[in-house]
Design an enzyme around this catalytic site. Structure first.
Site, mmCIF file in Angstrom:
data_model
loop_
_atom_site.group_PDB
_atom_site.id
_atom_site.type_symbol
_atom_site.label_atom_id
_atom_site.label_comp_id
_atom_site.label_asym_id
_atom_site.label_seq_id
_atom_site.Cartn_x
_atom_site.Cartn_y
_atom_site.Cartn_z
ATOM 1 N N LYS A 117 -24.288 -0.943 64.644
ATOM 2 C CA LYS A 117 -24.837 -1.055 65.989
ATOM 3 C C LYS A 117 -26.168 -0.307 66.075
ATOM 4 O O LYS A 117 -26.287 0.835 65.622
ATOM 5 C CB LYS A 117 -23.837 -0.474 67.002
ATOM 6 N N SER A 161 -49.293 -17.355 58.389
ATOM 7 C CA SER A 161 -47.915 -17.072 58.788
ATOM 8 C C SER A 161 -47.492 -18.023 59.912
ATOM 9 O O SER A 161 -47.498 -19.234 59.731
ATOM 10 C CB SER A 161 -47.792 -15.602 59.193
#
Length: 318
Positions: free
Chosen positions: A173, A121
């Site tokens: 949000k 990764s």
């Protein structure tokens, strides 16, 4: 022997003992200074050398490492850089910062990425910054991809009778939230963010490995590869060890006779600093090949650092 002669001999012994102590302290001071200057303190070396850094564990936005790479780039004595990697990955941003810092070094001097046990990764992202990627046959690498995870505790809260009320300025949000399942809009937002980072990662690998993007996409499904497999799909340049790394650097004009000096975190310390100092002294004086290997073998040091995939054959006591 008269008393005067005995007193003179005792005085001479005291003087000899004193100067022996002074000489020992002086040698220790030299060793410690060399250790701090040539590697242990991460400040560089006063002699031409090949710099080496280790990137281990989780990769994050590491300011100290970035500053160290900057010093290596500017050092006139560091003729090349070996980046030794043993990492399962980390943050995409952390990998990006380190990648760019290593590429800055590579614009001035040769850089080799040395994949040890694991470089997956973000670890592989960092490895692609090298001019040459060298891996072991059983090293593990790849895992090209991006992941975003978040916990869900709403069911646990329901079981213990706790609820959470919230008022927010817009539906997205503070999403996703661990206190309630994500809406489809929130999932779509996160998915778009992940895929944008993923596309950047794929493009980076395609550019650095000089591969068609479609070919990289076939490998970028999160799969991991051994060093031998990675060589077959062009994710690494060669299988090898320290000798192969030095051979590559020699092909880039970096002499094999130069010592390899570890540039370490300035804040790191070790209870074995004296041994490290002496090891650095031996390396810089060229005596390490005469002394160090036999000394280490006498203590069975090679048995202290087994890592990665280990094969053990045991006789049955049946």
């Amino acid at each position: 022997m008269d008393q005067l002669a005995i007193a003179d001999r005792r005085s001479l012994r005291r003087k000899l003992s004193f100067w022996r102590v002074v000489a020992l302290i002086f040698l220790v001071g030299i060793g410690f200074a060399l250790y701090r200057v040539a590697g242990g303190g991460g400040a560089g070396s006063a002699v031409p050398h090949v710099a080496r850094i280790e990137i281990t564990g989780m990769i994050t936005d590491n300011k100290e490492l970035l500053e160290r790479l900057e010093r290596i780039k500017e050092s006139s004595q560091a003729k090349a850089l070996i980046v030794s990697i043993s990492s399962p990955g980390g943050t995409t941003y952390g990998g990006e910062r380190i990648f760019k810092a290593i590429r800055d070094v590579a614009e001035k001097k040769p850089v080799v990425s040395d994949i040890r046990t694991l470089a997956a990764s973000a670890g592989y992202m960092v490895a692609t910054a090298g001019d040459q990627i060298v891996a072991g046959e059983s090293s593990i690498t790849g895992s090209i991809g991006v992941i975003f995870q978040y916990p869900q505790v709403d069911e646990v809260m329901k079981k213990i009778g706790v609820s959470l009320e919230e008022i927010k300025s817009a539906p997205l949000k503070a999403e996703p939230s661990p206190f309630h399942p994500a809406s489809e809009e929130a999932k779509s937002m996160i998915r778009n963010m992940v895929m944008d980072s993923y596309a950047w990662f794929v493009d980076l690998v395609a550019e650095r490995r000089n591969m068609p993007r479609d070919e990289v996409l076939k490998l970028a499904d999160g799969s991991i590869f051994t060093g031998r497999q990675a060589l077959g799909v062009k994710l690494v340049d060669q299988l090898g060890d320290d000798d192969d790394i030095r051979a590559y650097l020699e092909s880039r004009g970096v002499s094999k006779d130069l010592p390899v000096v570890d540039w370490k975190d300035k804040g790191s310390s070790s209870p074995f600093w004296f041994a490290s100092a002496m090891a650095t002294l031996l390396k810089l004086t060229g005596m390490d090949q005469l002394i160090a290997p036999d000394v280490l073998r006498s203590f069975g040091a090679e048995k202290l650092f087994l890592d990665g995939l280990v094969s053990v054959w045991q006789v049955s006591r049946g």
